[in-house]
Design a protein around this motif. Structure first.
Motif, PDB file in Angstrom:
ATOM      1  N   LEU A  67       0.863  -1.182   0.000  1.00 53.31           N
ATOM      2  CA  LEU A  67       0.000   0.000   0.000  1.00 53.31           C
ATOM      3  C   LEU A  67       0.898   1.229   0.000  1.00 53.31           C
ATOM      4  O   LEU A  67       1.584   1.504   0.990  1.00 53.31           O
ATOM      5  CB  LEU A  67      -0.901  -0.032   1.237  1.00 53.31           C
ATOM      6  N   ALA A  84      -8.424   0.689   3.945  1.00 47.23           N
ATOM      7  CA  ALA A  84      -7.989  -0.365   3.030  1.00 47.23           C
ATOM      8  C   ALA A  84      -7.223  -1.444   3.787  1.00 47.23           C
ATOM      9  O   ALA A  84      -7.447  -2.643   3.586  1.00 47.23           O
ATOM     10  CB  ALA A  84      -7.133   0.221   1.917  1.00 47.23           C
ATOM     11  N   GLN A  85      -6.317  -1.023   4.675  1.00 48.22           N
ATOM     12  CA  GLN A  85      -5.517  -1.992   5.428  1.00 48.22           C
ATOM     13  C   GLN A  85      -6.387  -2.872   6.309  1.00 48.22           C
ATOM     14  O   GLN A  85      -6.186  -4.090   6.386  1.00 48.22           O
ATOM     15  CB  GLN A  85      -4.481  -1.239   6.271  1.00 48.22           C
ATOM     16  N   LEU A  88      -8.245  -5.436   4.164  1.00 46.35           N
ATOM     17  CA  LEU A  88      -7.327  -6.496   3.722  1.00 46.35           C
ATOM     18  C   LEU A  88      -7.010  -7.445   4.879  1.00 46.35           C
ATOM     19  O   LEU A  88      -6.968  -8.665   4.711  1.00 46.35           O
ATOM     20  CB  LEU A  88      -6.045  -5.881   3.174  1.00 46.35           C
ATOM     21  N   TYR A  93      -4.923 -10.883   4.842  1.00 47.53           N
ATOM     22  CA  TYR A  93      -3.745 -10.361   4.144  1.00 47.53           C
ATOM     23  C   TYR A  93      -2.980  -9.387   5.042  1.00 47.53           C
ATOM     24  O   TYR A  93      -3.571  -8.563   5.737  1.00 47.53           O
ATOM     25  CB  TYR A  93      -4.150  -9.634   2.859  1.00 47.53           C
ATOM     26  N   THR A  95      -0.332  -6.169   5.251  1.00 48.48           N
ATOM     27  CA  THR A  95      -0.120  -4.984   4.425  1.00 48.48           C
ATOM     28  C   THR A  95       1.218  -4.346   4.740  1.00 48.48           C
ATOM     29  O   THR A  95       1.565  -4.153   5.906  1.00 48.48           O
ATOM     30  CB  THR A  95      -1.238  -3.944   4.670  1.00 48.48           C
ATOM     31  N   ILE A 123      -1.686  -1.455  -4.113  1.00 45.16           N
ATOM     32  CA  ILE A 123      -2.617  -0.335  -4.235  1.00 45.16           C
ATOM     33  C   ILE A 123      -1.776   0.924  -4.102  1.00 45.16           C
ATOM     34  O   ILE A 123      -1.070   1.101  -3.104  1.00 45.16           O
ATOM     35  CB  ILE A 123      -3.702  -0.371  -3.143  1.00 45.16           C
ATOM     36  N   ARG A 300     -12.354   0.639   1.679  1.00 42.54           N
ATOM     37  CA  ARG A 300     -12.853  -0.741   1.773  1.00 42.54           C
ATOM     38  C   ARG A 300     -13.204  -1.281   0.393  1.00 42.54           C
ATOM     39  O   ARG A 300     -12.938  -2.445   0.074  1.00 42.54           O
ATOM     40  CB  ARG A 300     -14.083  -0.779   2.687  1.00 42.54           C
ATOM     41  N   ALA A 303     -10.044  -2.254  -1.517  1.00 38.36           N
ATOM     42  CA  ALA A 303      -9.495  -3.521  -1.018  1.00 38.36           C
ATOM     43  C   ALA A 303     -10.266  -4.692  -1.606  1.00 38.36           C
ATOM     44  O   ALA A 303      -9.671  -5.682  -2.069  1.00 38.36           O
ATOM     45  CB  ALA A 303      -9.555  -3.547   0.509  1.00 38.36           C
TER      46      ALA A 303
END
Length: 333
Positions: A67, A84-85, A88, A93, A95, A123, A300, A303
């Protein structure tokens, strides 16, 4: 002797990403059955042989997403990265997060390091500059990569782009200022020649042209300090100005601070609107009108888009614009 087929050859033959092939090789349950069959068919046709011992050495990096953010000092980008983190992470996942601080050379260095350490996907909210070097390295790696919030590479087939509808946001904001009675509206902030600046200015220009009003544009760094000094300069050089649409909320909050130094406040005498609707906009006094981009929801969504590409081979559309809305508060009424 012909070259031994690689995982990239398999991905190309199956029409999926390199990371999707890796998931199939790992017998991951995240891959759809149809996609799994296509990958295995491609492997058989190409004569690809999986080197499991070598893959095991790389296993520690499976499920790692890079990211890369251009300016984590700005709450707008921080909220995006956080959302986003977390999305994920909820899907298992890890990051790797990097702030490039608008430095294209640092961005190239960060990208190279992430690729070297085997991230599965990226991303990127990119800094401008060094586009060929930065995105060329990603293209050679063949991993799913989204450009978000600003577009640096024009190759959106390879690097799909998504952002809130900035042009619509500036149109809504300018229309509200005109309807409130403003006739000398300035656009403050944003660096010249940047695509994101042009988009955030597009609706402003359009509405003023339709209303027969003359634009006044003062470009500059999208920071509070620049906004504060811009307001003082505006009062000295363009005293007729009765409203401003700012490139972002940081500039608008700086303008409000500059007005306080002049013994004025945003409202009926000088209408002020920002862009992004960061949390502080509603808490400022007077409360700041702003274009809301739902940046947490956008994080979100991005992701999820990346994971569908990574796990299922569903490539995003080349360009995606997400909805925005104008939040009218005391500063522009």
């Amino acid at each position: 002797m012909d070259k031994r087929p690689t995982i990239i050859d398999v991905a190309r033959e199956a029409g999926v990403s390199k990371s999707t092939v890796s998931l199939v090789l790992q017998n991951s349950p995240l891959v759809r059955d149809q996609t799994r069959e296509e990958v295995r068919r491609a492997m058989a046709e190409l004569g690809y042989v999986y080197n499991r011992s070598a893959a095991n050495l790389r296993q520690s990096n499976a499920g790692l997403v890079g990211l890369v953010i251009n300016d984590l000092r700005n709450p707008f980008f921080t909220e995006f990265a956080t959302s986003a983190q977390m999305a994920l992470s909820a899907r298992g996942y890890a990051t790797v997060l990097a702030n490039t601080d608008e430095d294209p050379a640092l961005q190239t260095q960060v990208m190279a390091a992430m690729l070297e350490h085997g991230v599965s996907a990226l991303i990127v909210s990119p800094a401008y500059g060094n586009e060929d070097e930065t995105f060329g390295a990603i293209a050679r790696a063949g991993i799913p990569t989204l450009q978000v919030l600003r577009k640096a590479s024009p190759d959106t087939e390879t690097f799909p782009f998504a952002a809130p509808d900035y042009a619509l946001g500036s149109r809504l904001a300018t229309e509200q200022l005109v309807q409130a009675g403003a006739r000398h509206i300035a656009f403050l902030g944003g660096l010249e020649g940047r695509g994101v600046t042009d988009l955030r200015m597009a609706g402003y220009r359009e509405v003023l042209a339709q209303a027969g009003l003359k634009p006044l544009i003062l470009p500059g760094r999208p920071t509070r300090s620049w906004g504060r000094e811009a307001m003082i300069r505006l009062a000295e050089q363009h005293p007729e100005t009765d409203a401003a649409l700012c490139f972002n909320d940081l500039v608008a909050l700086g303008v409000s601070s500059g007005m306080a130094r002049l013994g004025r406040a945003p409202g009926p005498d000088f209408r002020l609107t920002g862009f992004d609707d960061i949390e502080e906009s509603a808490e400022a006094w007077p409360a700041l009108s702003s274009v809301r981009c739902d940046i947490a929801g956008f994080g979100r969504r991005m992701a999820g888009t990346l994971l569908r590409w990574l796990e299922e081979g569903i490539r995003p559309a080349p360009e995606t614009l997400t909805p925005v809305e104008l939040i009218v508060r005391a500063s522009s009424r």
